[in-house]
Design an enzyme around this catalytic site. Structure first.
Site, PDB file in Angstrom:
ATOM      1  N   LYS A  90     153.493  27.504 -24.389  1.00 35.27           N
ATOM      2  CA  LYS A  90     152.746  28.697 -24.177  1.00 35.27           C
ATOM      3  C   LYS A  90     151.834  28.414 -23.032  1.00 35.27           C
ATOM      4  O   LYS A  90     151.367  29.744 -22.536  1.00 35.27           O
ATOM      5  CB  LYS A  90     151.835  28.598 -25.470  1.00 35.27           C
ATOM      6  CG  LYS A  90     150.748  29.886 -25.674  1.00 35.27           C
ATOM      7  CD  LYS A  90     149.988  29.899 -26.998  1.00 35.27           C
ATOM      8  CE  LYS A  90     149.230  28.600 -27.252  1.00 35.27           C
ATOM      9  NZ  LYS A  90     147.995  28.643 -26.481  1.00 35.27           N
ATOM     10  N   ASP A  91     151.667  27.133 -22.495  1.00 38.08           N
ATOM     11  CA  ASP A  91     150.768  27.151 -21.023  1.00 38.08           C
ATOM     12  C   ASP A  91     151.425  27.227 -19.848  1.00 38.08           C
ATOM     13  O   ASP A  91     150.740  26.717 -19.020  1.00 38.08           O
ATOM     14  CB  ASP A  91     150.013  25.796 -21.555  1.00 38.08           C
ATOM     15  CG  ASP A  91     148.990  25.666 -22.673  1.00 38.08           C
ATOM     16  OD1 ASP A  91     148.489  27.061 -23.103  1.00 38.08           O
ATOM     17  OD2 ASP A  91     148.814  24.831 -23.177  1.00 38.08           O
ATOM     18  N   THR A 137     136.833  32.069 -28.257  1.00 40.85           N
ATOM     19  CA  THR A 137     138.147  31.766 -27.841  1.00 40.85           C
ATOM     20  C   THR A 137     138.326  32.006 -26.345  1.00 40.85           C
ATOM     21  O   THR A 137     137.416  32.648 -25.549  1.00 40.85           O
ATOM     22  CB  THR A 137     138.943  32.908 -28.275  1.00 40.85           C
ATOM     23  OG1 THR A 137     140.638  32.902 -28.076  1.00 40.85           O
ATOM     24  CG2 THR A 137     138.800  34.341 -28.094  1.00 40.85           C
ATOM     25  N   SER A 139     141.325  33.125 -25.157  1.00 39.67           N
ATOM     26  CA  SER A 139     142.618  33.621 -25.190  1.00 39.67           C
ATOM     27  C   SER A 139     142.422  35.271 -25.111  1.00 39.67           C
ATOM     28  O   SER A 139     142.034  35.891 -26.134  1.00 39.67           O
ATOM     29  CB  SER A 139     143.416  33.384 -26.400  1.00 39.67           C
ATOM     30  OG  SER A 139     144.476  34.244 -26.624  1.00 39.67           O
ATOM     31  N   ARG A 141     144.598  37.593 -25.639  1.00 39.90           N
ATOM     32  CA  ARG A 141     145.664  38.119 -26.834  1.00 39.90           C
ATOM     33  C   ARG A 141     144.792  37.843 -28.106  1.00 39.90           C
ATOM     34  O   ARG A 141     144.331  38.836 -28.919  1.00 39.90           O
ATOM     35  CB  ARG A 141     146.705  37.417 -26.848  1.00 39.90           C
ATOM     36  CG  ARG A 141     147.436  37.415 -28.358  1.00 39.90           C
ATOM     37  CD  ARG A 141     148.464  36.547 -28.815  1.00 39.90           C
ATOM     38  NE  ARG A 141     148.093  35.132 -28.873  1.00 39.90           N
ATOM     39  CZ  ARG A 141     147.733  34.688 -30.108  1.00 39.90           C
ATOM     40  NH1 ARG A 141     147.751  35.508 -31.245  1.00 39.90           N
ATOM     41  NH2 ARG A 141     147.340  33.373 -30.325  1.00 39.90           N
ATOM     42  N   ARG A 142     144.063  36.640 -28.341  1.00 39.12           N
ATOM     43  CA  ARG A 142     143.342  36.604 -29.604  1.00 39.12           C
ATOM     44  C   ARG A 142     141.890  37.379 -29.673  1.00 39.12           C
ATOM     45  O   ARG A 142     141.591  37.995 -30.560  1.00 39.12           O
ATOM     46  CB  ARG A 142     143.165  35.120 -29.730  1.00 39.12           C
ATOM     47  CG  ARG A 142     143.948  34.290 -30.195  1.00 39.12           C
ATOM     48  CD  ARG A 142     143.633  32.803 -30.171  1.00 39.12           C
ATOM     49  NE  ARG A 142     144.667  31.747 -30.670  1.00 39.12           N
ATOM     50  CZ  ARG A 142     145.121  30.588 -30.407  1.00 39.12           C
ATOM     51  NH1 ARG A 142     144.179  30.243 -29.323  1.00 39.12           N
ATOM     52  NH2 ARG A 142     146.019  29.823 -30.765  1.00 39.12           N
ATOM     53  N   ARG A 159     136.254  27.123 -24.459  1.00 33.01           N
ATOM     54  CA  ARG A 159     137.342  26.375 -23.960  1.00 33.01           C
ATOM     55  C   ARG A 159     137.517  24.942 -24.281  1.00 33.01           C
ATOM     56  O   ARG A 159     136.530  24.333 -24.843  1.00 33.01           O
ATOM     57  CB  ARG A 159     137.386  26.843 -22.567  1.00 33.01           C
ATOM     58  CG  ARG A 159     138.167  28.121 -22.177  1.00 33.01           C
ATOM     59  CD  ARG A 159     138.533  27.983 -20.794  1.00 33.01           C
ATOM     60  NE  ARG A 159     139.662  27.063 -20.496  1.00 33.01           N
ATOM     61  CZ  ARG A 159     139.740  26.503 -19.459  1.00 33.01           C
ATOM     62  NH1 ARG A 159     139.111  26.462 -18.331  1.00 33.01           N
ATOM     63  NH2 ARG A 159     140.549  25.424 -19.257  1.00 33.01           N
ATOM     64  N   GLY A 160     138.348  24.284 -23.899  1.00 28.86           N
ATOM     65  CA  GLY A 160     138.602  22.827 -24.116  1.00 28.86           C
ATOM     66  C   GLY A 160     139.732  22.424 -25.076  1.00 28.86           C
ATOM     67  O   GLY A 160     140.370  23.341 -25.667  1.00 28.86           O
ATOM     68  N   ASN A 161     139.974  21.125 -25.143  1.00 24.42           N
ATOM     69  CA  ASN A 161     141.095  20.553 -26.251  1.00 24.42           C
ATOM     70  C   ASN A 161     140.552  21.044 -27.450  1.00 24.42           C
ATOM     71  O   ASN A 161     139.473  21.422 -27.736  1.00 24.42           O
ATOM     72  CB  ASN A 161     141.731  19.212 -25.702  1.00 24.42           C
ATOM     73  CG  ASN A 161     140.417  18.260 -26.070  1.00 24.42           C
ATOM     74  OD1 ASN A 161     139.691  18.466 -26.846  1.00 24.42           O
ATOM     75  ND2 ASN A 161     140.370  17.212 -25.178  1.00 24.42           N
ATOM     76  N   THR A 164     137.315  19.208 -28.635  1.00 22.75           N
ATOM     77  CA  THR A 164     136.282  19.755 -27.724  1.00 22.75           C
ATOM     78  C   THR A 164     135.952  21.138 -28.627  1.00 22.75           C
ATOM     79  O   THR A 164     134.727  21.657 -28.681  1.00 22.75           O
ATOM     80  CB  THR A 164     136.575  20.128 -26.451  1.00 22.75           C
ATOM     81  OG1 THR A 164     136.785  18.651 -25.741  1.00 22.75           O
ATOM     82  CG2 THR A 164     135.345  20.677 -25.719  1.00 22.75           C
ATOM     83  N   ARG A 165     136.855  22.006 -28.727  1.00 21.08           N
ATOM     84  CA  ARG A 165     136.476  23.230 -29.385  1.00 21.08           C
ATOM     85  C   ARG A 165     135.888  23.090 -30.766  1.00 21.08           C
ATOM     86  O   ARG A 165     134.852  23.800 -31.171  1.00 21.08           O
ATOM     87  CB  ARG A 165     137.582  24.313 -29.161  1.00 21.08           C
ATOM     88  CG  ARG A 165     137.902  24.937 -27.971  1.00 21.08           C
ATOM     89  CD  ARG A 165     139.160  25.763 -28.038  1.00 21.08           C
ATOM     90  NE  ARG A 165     140.456  24.696 -27.953  1.00 21.08           N
ATOM     91  CZ  ARG A 165     141.572  25.261 -28.223  1.00 21.08           C
ATOM     92  NH1 ARG A 165     141.756  26.622 -28.256  1.00 21.08           N
ATOM     93  NH2 ARG A 165     142.619  24.620 -28.014  1.00 21.08           N
ATOM     94  N   CYS A 251     147.504  35.950 -17.090  1.00 20.83           N
ATOM     95  CA  CYS A 251     146.537  35.299 -18.099  1.00 20.83           C
ATOM     96  C   CYS A 251     145.342  36.279 -18.555  1.00 20.83           C
ATOM     97  O   CYS A 251     144.611  36.097 -19.548  1.00 20.83           O
ATOM     98  CB  CYS A 251     145.651  33.929 -17.462  1.00 20.83           C
ATOM     99  SG  CYS A 251     146.758  32.629 -17.393  1.00 20.83           S
TER     100      CYS A 251
END
Length: 315
Positions: A90-91, A137, A139, A141-142, A159-161, A164-165, A251
Protein backbone atom coordinates in the site's frame (compact mmCIF):
# COMPACT_ATOMS: atom_id res chain seq x y z
CA UNK A 1 20.20 -24.65 -2.04
CA UNK A 2 20.76 -21.32 -3.69
CA UNK A 3 24.36 -20.24 -3.16
CA UNK A 4 23.11 -16.80 -2.08
CA UNK A 5 21.15 -18.14 0.89
CA UNK A 6 23.68 -19.97 3.03
CA UNK A 7 25.10 -19.21 6.47
CA UNK A 8 28.32 -18.12 4.76
CA UNK A 9 26.48 -15.94 2.24
CA UNK A 10 23.11 -15.05 3.76
CA UNK A 11 20.22 -13.53 1.85
CA UNK A 12 19.98 -9.97 3.17
CA UNK A 13 16.37 -8.87 3.68
CA UNK A 14 15.91 -5.10 3.81
CA UNK A 15 13.03 -3.58 5.72
CA UNK A 16 11.92 -0.41 7.42
CA UNK A 17 12.73 -0.50 11.12
CA UNK A 18 9.18 0.07 12.41
CA UNK A 19 7.68 -2.77 14.50
CA UNK A 20 5.12 -3.58 11.81
CA UNK A 21 7.69 -3.60 9.02
CA UNK A 22 9.98 -5.83 11.08
CA UNK A 23 7.11 -8.25 11.72
CA UNK A 24 6.46 -8.39 7.98
CA UNK A 25 10.14 -9.00 7.24
CA UNK A 26 10.12 -11.92 9.66
CA UNK A 27 7.03 -13.28 7.88
CA UNK A 28 8.91 -13.14 4.59
CA UNK A 29 11.91 -14.86 6.17
CA UNK A 30 9.72 -17.60 7.62
CA UNK A 31 8.13 -18.20 4.22
CA UNK A 32 11.54 -18.53 2.57
CA UNK A 33 12.76 -20.91 5.28
CA UNK A 34 9.65 -23.08 4.88
CA UNK A 35 9.78 -23.10 1.08
CA UNK A 36 13.48 -23.84 0.69
CA UNK A 37 14.45 -25.63 3.92
CA UNK A 38 16.90 -22.86 4.72
CA UNK A 39 18.74 -22.52 8.01
CA UNK A 40 17.89 -19.44 10.06
CA UNK A 41 21.50 -18.33 9.62
CA UNK A 42 21.00 -18.26 5.84
CA UNK A 43 18.91 -15.12 6.17
CA UNK A 44 19.82 -11.73 7.59
CA UNK A 45 17.26 -8.99 8.30
CA UNK A 46 18.62 -5.50 7.65
CA UNK A 47 16.46 -2.73 9.18
CA UNK A 48 16.68 0.91 8.15
CA UNK A 49 14.78 4.07 8.99
CA UNK A 50 12.77 5.49 6.10
CA UNK A 51 12.42 9.23 5.56
CA UNK A 52 8.66 8.80 5.95
CA UNK A 53 9.20 7.43 9.46
CA UNK A 54 11.23 10.48 10.47
CA UNK A 55 8.71 13.08 9.25
CA UNK A 56 5.45 12.82 11.17
CA UNK A 57 4.12 16.37 11.40
CA UNK A 58 3.05 16.80 7.76
CA UNK A 59 0.93 14.93 5.26
CA UNK A 60 2.90 12.58 3.02
CA UNK A 61 1.90 14.46 -0.13
CA UNK A 62 3.56 17.61 1.20
CA UNK A 63 6.98 16.05 1.66
CA UNK A 64 7.54 13.69 -1.24
CA UNK A 65 4.79 11.09 -1.44
CA UNK A 66 5.16 7.32 -1.20
CA UNK A 67 8.80 7.45 -2.28
CA UNK A 68 9.56 8.46 1.31
CA UNK A 69 8.78 4.88 2.35
CA UNK A 70 10.92 3.23 -0.34
CA UNK A 71 13.84 5.59 -0.97
CA UNK A 72 16.32 4.07 1.48
CA UNK A 73 15.41 0.48 0.60
CA UNK A 74 15.67 1.24 -3.12
CA UNK A 75 19.12 2.73 -2.68
CA UNK A 76 20.33 -0.25 -0.65
CA UNK A 77 18.88 -2.72 -3.14
CA UNK A 78 20.44 -0.90 -6.08
CA UNK A 79 23.81 -0.72 -4.31
CA UNK A 80 23.73 -4.42 -3.50
CA UNK A 81 23.86 -3.99 0.27
CA UNK A 82 20.58 -5.91 0.52
CA UNK A 83 19.24 -8.65 -1.76
CA UNK A 84 15.50 -8.18 -1.27
CA UNK A 85 13.25 -5.50 0.19
CA UNK A 86 10.01 -6.22 2.03
CA UNK A 87 7.25 -3.65 1.65
CA UNK A 88 3.71 -2.93 2.73
CA UNK A 89 2.55 -2.67 -0.86
CA UNK A 90 0.00 0.00 0.00
CA UNK A 91 2.96 2.30 0.66
CA UNK A 92 4.80 1.55 -2.59
CA UNK A 93 4.54 3.80 -5.66
CA UNK A 94 2.33 2.45 -8.42
CA UNK A 95 5.01 2.84 -11.09
CA UNK A 96 8.31 1.36 -9.99
CA UNK A 97 11.82 1.69 -11.32
CA UNK A 98 12.59 -0.99 -13.93
CA UNK A 99 15.71 -1.93 -11.97
CA UNK A 100 13.48 -3.63 -9.40
CA UNK A 101 11.26 -6.69 -9.72
CA UNK A 102 8.29 -7.58 -7.52
CA UNK A 103 9.16 -11.23 -7.10
CA UNK A 104 6.57 -12.28 -4.54
CA UNK A 105 3.52 -11.31 -2.58
CA UNK A 106 2.61 -13.17 0.59
CA UNK A 107 -0.99 -14.21 1.05
CA UNK A 108 -3.07 -11.13 1.73
CA UNK A 109 -4.32 -10.48 5.25
CA UNK A 110 -7.59 -8.76 6.18
CA UNK A 111 -7.75 -5.70 3.88
CA UNK A 112 -10.34 -3.83 5.93
CA UNK A 113 -10.00 -0.83 8.25
CA UNK A 114 -10.69 -0.84 11.97
CA UNK A 115 -12.23 2.07 13.83
CA UNK A 116 -10.30 2.82 17.03
CA UNK A 117 -11.69 5.32 19.55
CA UNK A 118 -10.15 6.99 22.57
CA UNK A 119 -11.20 6.18 26.12
CA UNK A 120 -14.58 7.65 26.96
CA UNK A 121 -16.10 7.19 23.50
CA UNK A 122 -18.27 4.19 22.74
CA UNK A 123 -18.54 3.58 19.01
CA UNK A 124 -18.24 0.47 16.88
CA UNK A 125 -19.12 2.23 13.62
CA UNK A 126 -18.42 5.62 12.10
CA UNK A 127 -22.15 6.35 12.30
CA UNK A 128 -21.95 5.98 16.09
CA UNK A 129 -19.24 8.62 16.66
CA UNK A 130 -20.42 11.73 18.55
CA UNK A 131 -21.44 14.75 16.49
CA UNK A 132 -18.38 16.84 15.61
CA UNK A 133 -15.88 14.21 16.77
CA UNK A 134 -12.30 14.53 15.53
CA UNK A 135 -11.14 11.60 13.41
CA UNK A 136 -7.38 11.50 12.91
CA UNK A 137 -5.90 10.19 9.68
CA UNK A 138 -3.23 11.01 7.12
CA UNK A 139 -5.02 9.14 4.34
CA UNK A 140 -6.93 11.18 1.71
CA UNK A 141 -9.00 8.08 1.00
CA UNK A 142 -10.08 7.58 4.59
CA UNK A 143 -10.68 11.31 5.09
CA UNK A 144 -12.91 11.53 2.01
CA UNK A 145 -14.82 8.37 2.90
CA UNK A 146 -15.43 9.60 6.44
CA UNK A 147 -16.51 13.05 5.24
CA UNK A 148 -18.92 11.44 2.79
CA UNK A 149 -20.46 9.30 5.55
CA UNK A 150 -20.33 11.94 8.30
CA UNK A 151 -19.87 15.53 7.04
CA UNK A 152 -20.10 16.75 10.63
CA UNK A 153 -16.87 15.01 11.67
CA UNK A 154 -13.62 16.95 11.82
CA UNK A 155 -10.77 15.09 10.12
CA UNK A 156 -7.37 16.00 11.57
CA UNK A 157 -3.85 14.94 10.60
CA UNK A 158 -2.61 11.92 12.56
CA UNK A 159 0.64 10.31 11.37
CA UNK A 160 3.17 7.83 12.71
CA UNK A 161 3.46 4.10 13.11
CA UNK A 162 0.67 2.15 14.81
CA UNK A 163 2.00 2.64 18.35
CA UNK A 164 2.54 6.36 17.75
CA UNK A 165 -0.97 6.87 16.42
CA UNK A 166 -2.49 4.94 19.30
CA UNK A 167 -0.47 7.06 21.75
CA UNK A 168 -1.64 10.26 20.06
CA UNK A 169 -5.21 9.02 20.26
CA UNK A 170 -4.82 8.26 23.96
CA UNK A 171 -3.36 11.74 24.47
CA UNK A 172 -6.50 13.30 23.04
CA UNK A 173 -5.11 14.54 19.71
CA UNK A 174 -8.15 12.89 18.10
CA UNK A 175 -11.29 11.13 19.23
CA UNK A 176 -11.01 8.27 16.76
CA UNK A 177 -8.83 6.94 13.98
CA UNK A 178 -8.85 4.24 11.33
CA UNK A 179 -6.08 1.64 11.20
CA UNK A 180 -5.50 -1.26 8.83
CA UNK A 181 -6.75 -4.51 10.31
CA UNK A 182 -3.83 -6.39 8.72
CA UNK A 183 -1.24 -4.30 10.52
CA UNK A 184 -2.94 -4.67 13.88
CA UNK A 185 -3.18 -8.44 13.43
CA UNK A 186 0.51 -8.70 12.49
CA UNK A 187 1.40 -6.79 15.65
CA UNK A 188 -0.71 -9.12 17.77
CA UNK A 189 -3.26 -6.37 18.51
CA UNK A 190 -6.23 -8.61 17.84
CA UNK A 191 -8.65 -6.80 20.13
CA UNK A 192 -7.90 -3.22 19.04
CA UNK A 193 -10.71 -1.47 17.19
CA UNK A 194 -13.86 -2.54 15.36
CA UNK A 195 -13.71 -3.80 11.77
CA UNK A 196 -15.53 -1.69 9.20
CA UNK A 197 -17.03 -3.61 6.28
CA UNK A 198 -15.77 -3.09 2.74
CA UNK A 199 -19.25 -2.00 1.72
CA UNK A 200 -18.80 0.94 4.10
CA UNK A 201 -15.11 1.69 3.64
CA UNK A 202 -13.64 0.19 0.49
CA UNK A 203 -9.92 -0.43 1.19
CA UNK A 204 -6.93 1.21 -0.40
CA UNK A 205 -5.30 -0.60 -3.32
CA UNK A 206 -2.84 -3.23 -2.01
CA UNK A 207 -4.02 -2.90 1.60
CA UNK A 208 -3.09 -6.00 3.59
CA UNK A 209 -0.55 -7.18 0.99
CA UNK A 210 3.19 -7.68 1.58
CA UNK A 211 5.43 -7.37 -1.46
CA UNK A 212 9.02 -8.56 -1.79
CA UNK A 213 11.26 -6.94 -4.38
CA UNK A 214 14.70 -7.81 -5.70
CA UNK A 215 16.93 -6.54 -8.47
CA UNK A 216 15.46 -7.25 -11.89
CA UNK A 217 18.76 -8.76 -13.10
CA UNK A 218 19.13 -11.10 -10.09
CA UNK A 219 17.85 -14.38 -11.54
CA UNK A 220 18.89 -16.46 -8.52
CA UNK A 221 16.91 -14.35 -6.07
CA UNK A 222 13.94 -14.15 -8.44
CA UNK A 223 13.86 -17.96 -8.40
CA UNK A 224 13.97 -18.01 -4.59
CA UNK A 225 11.07 -15.57 -4.34
CA UNK A 226 8.92 -17.36 -6.91
CA UNK A 227 8.45 -20.24 -4.48
CA UNK A 228 6.73 -18.03 -1.89
CA UNK A 229 4.54 -15.99 -4.24
CA UNK A 230 0.81 -16.32 -3.48
CA UNK A 231 -0.63 -16.21 -6.99
CA UNK A 232 -4.26 -15.31 -6.08
CA UNK A 233 -3.06 -12.35 -4.02
CA UNK A 234 -0.62 -11.31 -6.73
CA UNK A 235 -3.32 -11.29 -9.41
CA UNK A 236 -5.80 -9.39 -7.26
CA UNK A 237 -3.34 -6.74 -6.10
CA UNK A 238 -1.90 -6.37 -9.60
CA UNK A 239 -5.41 -5.51 -10.83
CA UNK A 240 -5.78 -2.86 -8.13
CA UNK A 241 -2.40 -1.33 -8.93
CA UNK A 242 -3.15 -1.41 -12.67
CA UNK A 243 -6.26 0.64 -11.98
CA UNK A 244 -4.19 3.20 -10.05
CA UNK A 245 -1.84 3.47 -13.00
CA UNK A 246 -4.76 4.25 -15.32
CA UNK A 247 -6.21 6.82 -12.92
CA UNK A 248 -2.87 8.55 -12.50
CA UNK A 249 -3.50 9.29 -8.84
CA UNK A 250 -0.91 10.32 -6.27
CA UNK A 251 -0.84 10.72 -2.50
CA UNK A 252 -3.40 13.52 -2.73
CA UNK A 253 -5.91 11.42 -4.69
CA UNK A 254 -8.73 9.84 -2.66
CA UNK A 255 -9.12 6.44 -4.31
CA UNK A 256 -10.18 3.03 -3.07
CA UNK A 257 -9.75 -0.21 -5.00
CA UNK A 258 -10.28 -3.78 -3.89
CA UNK A 259 -10.16 -6.96 -5.98
CA UNK A 260 -11.71 -10.02 -4.34
CA UNK A 261 -12.02 -13.59 -5.53
CA UNK A 262 -15.67 -14.71 -5.67
CA UNK A 263 -16.95 -18.19 -4.86
CA UNK A 264 -17.26 -18.99 -8.57
CA UNK A 265 -13.59 -18.18 -9.20
CA UNK A 266 -14.22 -14.76 -10.72
CA UNK A 267 -12.02 -11.84 -9.64
CA UNK A 268 -14.21 -8.79 -9.00
CA UNK A 269 -12.60 -5.36 -8.80
CA UNK A 270 -14.50 -2.58 -7.02
CA UNK A 271 -13.26 1.00 -7.15
CA UNK A 272 -14.26 4.44 -5.90
CA UNK A 273 -12.81 7.90 -6.43
CA UNK A 274 -13.74 10.95 -4.36
CA UNK A 275 -13.43 14.69 -4.11
CA UNK A 276 -11.33 15.79 -1.16
CA UNK A 277 -14.39 16.62 0.94
CA UNK A 278 -16.15 13.39 0.00
CA UNK A 279 -19.16 15.28 -1.35
CA UNK A 280 -18.57 13.98 -4.89
CA UNK A 281 -18.06 10.30 -5.51
CA UNK A 282 -17.91 7.88 -8.46
CA UNK A 283 -17.91 4.10 -8.09
CA UNK A 284 -17.83 1.09 -10.36
CA UNK A 285 -16.82 -2.54 -10.64
CA UNK A 286 -15.74 -5.09 -13.23
CA UNK A 287 -14.95 -8.78 -13.39
CA UNK A 288 -11.26 -8.92 -14.18
CA UNK A 289 -10.60 -10.97 -17.30
CA UNK A 290 -7.71 -8.98 -18.76
CA UNK A 291 -5.86 -5.68 -18.44
CA UNK A 292 -8.20 -4.00 -20.89
CA UNK A 293 -11.16 -4.46 -18.59
CA UNK A 294 -9.31 -2.77 -15.72
CA UNK A 295 -8.21 0.10 -17.96
CA UNK A 296 -11.77 0.58 -19.19
CA UNK A 297 -13.02 0.85 -15.61
CA UNK A 298 -10.45 3.52 -14.81
CA UNK A 299 -11.32 5.55 -17.88
CA UNK A 300 -15.03 5.24 -17.16
CA UNK A 301 -14.62 6.47 -13.59
CA UNK A 302 -12.71 9.51 -14.78
CA UNK A 303 -15.21 10.20 -17.57
CA UNK A 304 -18.09 10.14 -15.08
CA UNK A 305 -16.27 12.21 -12.45
CA UNK A 306 -17.03 15.90 -11.93
CA UNK A 307 -14.18 18.46 -12.03
CA UNK A 308 -13.84 18.31 -8.23
CA UNK A 309 -12.58 14.73 -8.64
CA UNK A 310 -10.86 14.85 -12.02
CA UNK A 311 -8.49 17.60 -10.90
CA UNK A 312 -7.06 15.19 -8.33
CA UNK A 313 -6.04 12.70 -10.99
CA UNK A 314 -3.69 12.96 -13.96
CA UNK A 315 -6.03 12.47 -16.92
Amino acid sequence: MNELATPDNPLRIGTRASPLAMAQAHMAAAALIAAHGLAMAALEIVPMTATGDRIQDRALAEVGGKALWTRELDAALDAGTIDVAVHSLKDVETLRDARFFLGAMLERADPRDRLVVREGIAAQKISELPHGARLGTSSPRRAAQVRRLRPDLDTVLLRGNVATRLAKLAAGEADATLLAAAGLERLGMHDIGAVQGTELLLPAASQGAIGIECRADDAATIALLAAIDHAPTHRAVAAERALLAVLGGDCRSPVAAYAEWQADGVLRLDAEIFSEDGADHVAGHVNVTDAGVVAALGHRLLAEAPPSIRRLFAT
